[in-house]
Enzyme design. Structure first.
Site, PDB file in Angstrom:
ATOM      1  CB  CYS A   1      -5.505   2.571  65.187  1.00  0.00           C
ATOM      2  SG  CYS A   1      -6.210   2.113  63.609  1.00  0.00           S
TER       3      CYS A   1
HETATM    4  N1  LIG Z   1      -9.091   3.944  59.931  1.00  0.00           N
HETATM    5  C1  LIG Z   1      -7.815   3.683  60.023  1.00  0.00           C
HETATM    6  O1  LIG Z   1      -6.980   4.572  60.029  1.00  0.00           O
HETATM    7  C2  LIG Z   1      -7.310   2.254  60.098  1.00  0.00           C
HETATM    8  C3  LIG Z   1      -5.970   2.002  59.823  1.00  0.00           C
HETATM    9  C4  LIG Z   1      -5.504   0.698  59.880  1.00  0.00           C
HETATM   10  C5  LIG Z   1      -6.373  -0.328  60.256  1.00  0.00           C
HETATM   11  N2  LIG Z   1      -7.671  -0.055  60.547  1.00  0.00           N
HETATM   12  C6  LIG Z   1      -8.540  -1.173  60.908  1.00  0.00           C
HETATM   13  O2  LIG Z   1      -9.362  -1.488  59.809  1.00  0.00           O
HETATM   14  C7  LIG Z   1     -10.646  -1.929  60.235  1.00  0.00           C
HETATM   15  C8  LIG Z   1     -11.740  -1.126  59.539  1.00  0.00           C
HETATM   16  O3  LIG Z   1     -11.688   0.223  60.007  1.00  0.00           O
HETATM   17  P1  LIG Z   1     -12.266   1.451  59.200  1.00  0.00           P
HETATM   18  O4  LIG Z   1     -11.609   2.639  59.794  1.00  0.00           O
HETATM   19  O5  LIG Z   1     -12.183   1.264  57.714  1.00  0.00           O
HETATM   20  O6  LIG Z   1     -13.823   1.384  59.627  1.00  0.00           O
HETATM   21  P2  LIG Z   1     -15.016   2.334  59.130  1.00  0.00           P
HETATM   22  O7  LIG Z   1     -15.908   2.498  60.295  1.00  0.00           O
HETATM   23  O8  LIG Z   1     -14.476   3.524  58.435  1.00  0.00           O
HETATM   24  O9  LIG Z   1     -15.763   1.487  58.022  1.00  0.00           O
HETATM   25  C9  LIG Z   1     -16.406   0.302  58.265  1.00  0.00           C
HETATM   26  C10 LIG Z   1     -17.566   0.126  57.256  1.00  0.00           C
HETATM   27  O10 LIG Z   1     -18.129  -1.165  57.492  1.00  0.00           O
HETATM   28  C11 LIG Z   1     -19.527  -1.083  57.319  1.00  0.00           C
HETATM   29  N3  LIG Z   1     -20.153  -2.229  57.971  1.00  0.00           N
HETATM   30  C12 LIG Z   1     -20.438  -2.409  59.286  1.00  0.00           C
HETATM   31  N4  LIG Z   1     -20.955  -3.648  59.466  1.00  0.00           N
HETATM   32  C13 LIG Z   1     -20.980  -4.259  58.264  1.00  0.00           C
HETATM   33  C14 LIG Z   1     -21.375  -5.549  57.800  1.00  0.00           C
HETATM   34  N5  LIG Z   1     -21.850  -6.486  58.630  1.00  0.00           N
HETATM   35  N6  LIG Z   1     -21.262  -5.818  56.473  1.00  0.00           N
HETATM   36  C15 LIG Z   1     -20.791  -4.910  55.612  1.00  0.00           C
HETATM   37  N7  LIG Z   1     -20.380  -3.659  55.992  1.00  0.00           N
HETATM   38  C16 LIG Z   1     -20.488  -3.352  57.297  1.00  0.00           C
HETATM   39  C17 LIG Z   1     -19.878   0.259  57.890  1.00  0.00           C
HETATM   40  O11 LIG Z   1     -21.130   0.690  57.384  1.00  0.00           O
HETATM   41  C18 LIG Z   1     -18.689   1.115  57.395  1.00  0.00           C
HETATM   42  O12 LIG Z   1     -18.970   1.691  56.125  1.00  0.00           O
HETATM   43  C19 LIG Z   1     -10.611  -1.816  61.767  1.00  0.00           C
HETATM   44  O13 LIG Z   1     -10.294  -3.070  62.320  1.00  0.00           O
HETATM   45  C20 LIG Z   1      -9.489  -0.862  62.025  1.00  0.00           C
HETATM   46  O14 LIG Z   1      -8.881  -1.110  63.268  1.00  0.00           O
HETATM   47  C21 LIG Z   1      -8.154   1.226  60.457  1.00  0.00           C
END
Ligand SMILES: NC(=O)c1ccc[n+]([C@@H]2O[C@H](COP(=O)([O-])OP(=O)(O)OC[C@H]3O[C@@H](n4cnc5c(N)ncnc54)[C@H](O)[C@@H]3O)[C@@H](O)[C@H]2O)c1
Length: 422
Positions: free
Chosen positions: A261
């Site tokens: 982030c």
């Molecule tokens: N990780 C954090 O601490 C956090 C906190 C707040 C907000 N966010 C936001 O949340 C969002 C998600 O982040 P995250 O950390 O959970 O990501 P992540 O990388 O942990 O998980 C994403 C998942 O999406 C899957 N994926 C990719 N393409 C896909 C598709 N076309 N269809 C279905 N699944 C698919 C991947 O295989 C993966 O399992 C981001 O925008 C991030 O900025 C993250």
């Protein structure tokens, strides 16, 4: 029984979100492109540290959580929540391709009564300008046939006092009916819902939170560099300032920003602001100061070796202690350890690492395996991430030389002439 809620993206955000809904008795299906992740989830085998396998296993066993790679499941659910990555491109511009591809998969499956919520961090305008037009190719009408909202995830992985359940959920719908529909859904599972009038307000809320962190971390990092020249202990200053009961919030210096982030999201706003002829100077300056930190930390290691062992970085054996981007989790994304290790290697040091949460990693051109914890075998131990498993007082006794970038060694480190602190 068919699931009620689909969460697209079974990652750090999606899996804890699924747990919160399942704990409230809602049936959730996680949709992910990685078959191996789907198989593990369906076996109750968690890969997300915030949701332990025993908790996941019970919810899977009770039929409350399932997982699939098949987007056709979306036809069966009432609500579709999108928790997909929003990275930057190589030119450091927003890369919405993952989210937009997924929305392209939702559109042909959209039906009357569906609620779609974007949770991924993004710039103001994404929901209205990018997501809505794709969903409207279904021929359905927003606010009447289907509902669309933005609600940012605010999870802090590894944290136990503030979780997806008790951090208030900010919601901004495309129409008042959209906001209410989303508020009703989240209100059934999380403690507090906070409504804003537009998706843009909700999108910018999340960016403000992350920019606030980035700017304040940069401020304290800049002071840390000044304190090094002035021979003042920055940690003592931060501790003292933190005794003020109002008007001050504690931020700690460190080797640089990490995680998905803080190093990335502010630049989503910088990019969008250009469209309005506006330059987000605080964001740029904070980015510049924070990106400088690994270089400054390399010079600290170099000085420590020089002063206490009359050695150069070249040829020295170094142990980097902790490589995850923050304590007590194994997340390596954007970890400042990666940059620091590269810089130390480029200077000719022989670098190993130990991290109880990261058995091996392959990132940013580095491929390394965790070595056993034996601090006495190195010319210098560099504390990059202060995981709780390590006894830092003992480390000061055992190691020949310590560079402590996190104030992990505490008063003992301050008193010891073997310890060099940021
Ligand atoms: N990780 C954090 O601490 C956090 C906190 C707040 C907000 N966010 C936001 O949340 C969002 C998600 O982040 P995250 O950390 O959970 O990501 P992540 O990388 O942990 O998980 C994403 C998942 O999406 C899957 N994926 C990719 N393409 C896909 C598709 N076309 N269809 C279905 N699944 C698919 C991947 O295989 C993966 O399992 C981001 O925008 C991030 O900025 C993250």
């Amino acid at each position: 029984m068919k699931p009620e809620i689909a969460i697209i993206g079974a990652g750090y955000v999606g899996v804890p979100l699924a747990q919160v809904f399942a704990d409230a008795g809602r049936r959730v299906v996680l949709v992910d492109v990685q078959q191996s992740r789907v198989d593990r989830l369906n076996n109750g085998d968690s890969y997300i540290e915030d949701v332990p396998s025993d908790v996941l296993g019970k919810l899977v066993g009770a039929g409350l959580i399932s997982a699939t790679t098949d987007y056709d499941i979306l036809r069966e659910v009432d609500a579709i929540l999108i928790a997909l990555p929003t990275p930057l491109s190589r030119q450091r511009e927003p890369d919405l391709s993952i989210v937009l591809n997924a929305v392209g998969q939702i559109a042909p499956r959209l039906r009357k009564g569906h609620l779609v919520v974007l949770e991924s961090t993004t710039y103001p305008g994404t929901t209205r300008e990018e997501i809505l037009p794709i969903l409207e190719t279904s021929g359905l009408k927003i606010g009447e046939d289907f509902h669309l909202a933005f609600s940012p995830e605010r999870v802090d992985p590894g944290r136990t006092d503030w979780t997806t359940k008790n951090v208030p959920k900010v919601i901004g719908g495309m129409t008042p009916a959209c906001t209410e529909r989303a508020a009703e859904l989240y209100g059934s599972a999380v403690d507090t819902v906070h409504r804003v009038t537009t998706p843009e307000a909700a999108e910018l809320t999340k960016l403000l939170e992350n920019i606030f962190r980035s700017v304040n971390i940069a401020l304290v990092n800049e002071l840390a560099i000044l304190c090094d020249r002035m021979n003042i202990d920055i940690w003592e200053v931060v501790d003292a300032a933190s005794t003020k009961p109002f008007g001050f919030m504690r931020f700690s210096p460190g080797p640089g920003l990490g995680g998905h982030c803080i190093p990335i999201d502010p630049f989503y706003l910088t990019w969008k602001a250009r469209e309005f002829g506006f330059y987000t100077e605080f964001i740029e300056l904070a980015g510049k100061v924070n990106e400088e930190m690994p270089y400054f930390c390399r010079s600290l290691v170099s000085q420590a070796l020089n002063h206490s062992k009359e050695r150069s970085l070249k040829g020295s054996k170094l142990l980097v202690l902790g490589v995850a981007y923050k304590p007590n989790i194994g997340d390596m994304r954007e970890s400042p350890a990666l940059k620091l290790i590269s810089l130390l290697q480029n200077a000719g040091a022989e670098v190993s690492y130990h991290d109880p949460h990261v058995p091996q990693f392959k990132e940013h051109g580095l491929e390394m395996v965790c070595v056993p914890y034996a601090p006495a075998e190195y010319d210098c131990v560099v504390i990059v991430t202060d995981h709780a498993e390590i006894d830092y007082a003992q480390l000061v006794d055992d190691a020949e030389l310590v560079v402590d970038l996190r104030n992990a060694t505490g008063p003992k480190g301050t008193a010891s002439d073997k310890v060099f602190k940021l």
